[in-house]
Design an enzyme around this catalytic site. Structure first.
Site, PDB file in Angstrom:
ATOM      1  N   HIS A 133       3.670  -2.789   6.736  1.00  0.00           N
ATOM      2  CA  HIS A 133       2.502  -1.929   6.441  1.00  0.00           C
ATOM      3  C   HIS A 133       2.505  -0.872   7.525  1.00  0.00           C
ATOM      4  O   HIS A 133       3.224  -0.739   8.487  1.00  0.00           O
ATOM      5  CB  HIS A 133       1.166  -2.716   6.666  1.00  0.00           C
ATOM      6  CG  HIS A 133       1.114  -3.548   5.626  1.00  0.00           C
ATOM      7  ND1 HIS A 133       0.442  -3.353   4.452  1.00  0.00           N
ATOM      8  CD2 HIS A 133       1.629  -4.846   5.054  1.00  0.00           C
ATOM      9  CE1 HIS A 133       0.258  -4.418   3.479  1.00  0.00           C
ATOM     10  NE2 HIS A 133       1.299  -5.303   3.866  1.00  0.00           N
TER      11      HIS A 133
ATOM     12  N   GLU B  55       2.550  -4.051  11.395  1.00  0.00           N
ATOM     13  CA  GLU B  55       1.638  -2.743  11.345  1.00  0.00           C
ATOM     14  C   GLU B  55       2.240  -1.489  12.231  1.00  0.00           C
ATOM     15  O   GLU B  55       2.583  -2.039  13.340  1.00  0.00           O
ATOM     16  CB  GLU B  55       0.300  -2.841  11.806  1.00  0.00           C
ATOM     17  CG  GLU B  55      -0.506  -3.954  10.766  1.00  0.00           C
ATOM     18  CD  GLU B  55      -0.672  -3.380   9.416  1.00  0.00           C
ATOM     19  OE1 GLU B  55      -0.407  -2.115   9.216  1.00  0.00           O
ATOM     20  OE2 GLU B  55      -1.463  -3.908   8.789  1.00  0.00           O
TER      21      GLU B  55
ATOM     22  N   HIS C  97       0.966  -1.224   0.074  1.00  0.00           N
ATOM     23  CA  HIS C  97      -0.111   0.100  -0.149  1.00  0.00           C
ATOM     24  C   HIS C  97       0.989   1.070  -0.205  1.00  0.00           C
ATOM     25  O   HIS C  97       1.585   1.603   0.958  1.00  0.00           O
ATOM     26  CB  HIS C  97      -0.948  -0.036   1.227  1.00  0.00           C
ATOM     27  CG  HIS C  97      -1.729  -1.283   1.175  1.00  0.00           C
ATOM     28  ND1 HIS C  97      -2.246  -1.778   2.412  1.00  0.00           N
ATOM     29  CD2 HIS C  97      -2.373  -1.918   0.142  1.00  0.00           C
ATOM     30  CE1 HIS C  97      -2.867  -2.703   2.094  1.00  0.00           C
ATOM     31  NE2 HIS C  97      -2.896  -3.013   0.803  1.00  0.00           N
TER      32      HIS C  97
ATOM     33  N   GLU D 272       1.554   3.939   2.804  1.00  0.00           N
ATOM     34  CA  GLU D 272       2.047   3.572   4.206  1.00  0.00           C
ATOM     35  C   GLU D 272       3.388   3.580   3.999  1.00  0.00           C
ATOM     36  O   GLU D 272       4.266   2.682   3.915  1.00  0.00           O
ATOM     37  CB  GLU D 272       1.625   2.138   4.276  1.00  0.00           C
ATOM     38  CG  GLU D 272       0.004   2.195   4.454  1.00  0.00           C
ATOM     39  CD  GLU D 272      -0.502   0.719   4.658  1.00  0.00           C
ATOM     40  OE1 GLU D 272       0.257  -0.264   4.438  1.00  0.00           O
ATOM     41  OE2 GLU D 272      -1.733   0.614   4.492  1.00  0.00           O
TER      42      GLU D 272
END
Length: 380
Positions: free
Chosen positions: A264, A340, A171, A174
């Site tokens: 991410h 994350e 993504h 990010e």
């Protein structure tokens, strides 16, 4: 006064700049997609108006319809005068519009959703790394916009060595993910670092610092050049729709995978955490033991990491097989984690000036290398 996004990863639509105290803006959608949240623009202005410093108030009017509305709660945008040092600026969200306020002290200032990682910097990372004798820069193929899908292979192949794969920025908005890899690669290539030297005696690393270069340059939040979410393509990727995943997956099938980390950022949760493979078909007691050990190691290594908050555990056999971590963990029956990081701050260890930042992301990448070191002998 002028606002522009005509540069690498720029994203903003100007509606009205007639009044510095009431600037009206919108975020553009990812191309051929409903996703939007990433913004990056430059304000050129006269910071002094009639002898006084002039506050600029910018309203992003469509924020309430963005992909992850909860991401705006307690969020502060970042700004920079030199495009190197990014700081947080006063930001409010009323449920519909995001309002960013700053009284500039210089003529030109950049604003962004998070500290950008430019395509030019990406090239610097790749080509500086290839100068190290243990590193090869490989091109797996090209994206839909014709950019290289680049892989750093670090470590010499030898019988008995483990294969560790690290991917980042599926993504593109990010950007903390590539900052993470920047720190990890820098440490891995440090010949004076004992952890790095010990790892390269046992491991070959395959690192893709930017899985989605087209989306990054285009100023997308989540998709590639044709609006495809790459982290939903791993079961059946194609060169026509998702060459980025297709090419990386083919290389994985050729090398094998003993450990996989997919990096991410999360819009809403103000903590660092990992998400594993609990719901994949091949998940078993050994897999769980590897996951539990890795999390305990990371908690011991750095207070920036925690395991109390994160995503819910997948029901047995119900994991989405199109997600990278799930497909890799299931196919190779290996330790596989999605990492994350927050767009906001790590509220367990807050920094009110910069929040979670590019530098903290890089440091976390270095710390994760220590975690990998402590897992190598258990992987197979």
């Amino acid at each position: 006064m002028q606002i522009t996004d005509k540069f690498d990863s720029g994203n903003i639509r100007v509606i009205d700049t007639s009044d510095a105290a009431n600037i009206q803006l919108e975020i553009k959608h990812d191309h051929q997609s409903e996703f939007f949240q990433w913004f990056h623009f430059k304000l050129q202005t006269d910071p002094i108006n009639r002898g006084e410093a002039q506050e600029h108030v910018m309203h992003i009017t469509n924020a309430g319809k963005s992909a992850y509305v909860k991401g705006w709660l307690d969020y502060q945008a970042v700004a920079s005068y030199d495009r190197e040092h990014w700081f947080r600026v006063p930001t409010q969200f009323d449920g519909e519009k995001l309002t960013i306020s700053l009284t500039p002290i210089y003529d030109s200032v950049y604003f962004a959703y998070f500290a950008p990682y430019s395509y030019e910097r990406h090239q610097d990372l790749l080509h500086n790394a290839q100068m190290h004798p243990d590193c090869q820069l490989q091109v797996l193929g090209q994206t839909l916009d014709g950019r290289d899908m680049s892989l750093l292979k670090i470590g010499a192949e030898a019988e008995g060595k483990r294969s560790v794969w690290i991917t980042a920025r599926q993504h593109p908005g990010e950007t903390m993910a590539e900052w993470f890899v920047d720190g990890l690669v820098g440490r891995l290539l440090d010949e004076d670092d004992g952890v790095a030297r010990a790892l390269l005696n046992k491991v070959v690393f395959y690192i893709v610092p930017n899985m989605n270069p087209d989306g990054g340059v285009r100023g997308h939040l989540r998709t590639n050049a044709v609006g495809v979410n790459l982290n939903r393509e791993w079961l059946e990727p194609s060169m026509a729709r998702s060459p980025e995943v297709f090419l990386v997956r083919e290389k994985m099938l050729a090398t094998g995978v003993d450990m996989f980390l997919d990096v991410h950022g999360d819009e809403a949760l103000p903590v660092n955490f990992v998400a594993g493979c609990e719901g994949v078909v091949a998940y078993d007691a050994r897999h769980k033991a590897l996951e539990d050990k890795f999390k305990k190691i990371m908690i011991a290594i750095t207070p920036e990491f925690q395991d109390d908050r994160g995503y819910g555990k997948g029901a047995p056999g119900k994991a989405n097989p199109t997600v990278a971590t799930h497909w890799v963990g299931n196919h190779f029956r290996c330790l596989a984690y999605t990492i994350e990081m927050p767009f906001k701050d790590n509220d367990l260890l807050p920094d009110y000036s910069v929040g979670w930042s590019d530098e903290r992301s890089s440091l976390l990448g270095r710390d994760f290398l220590t975690g990998v070191y402590h897992m190598i002998d258990d992987l197979r």
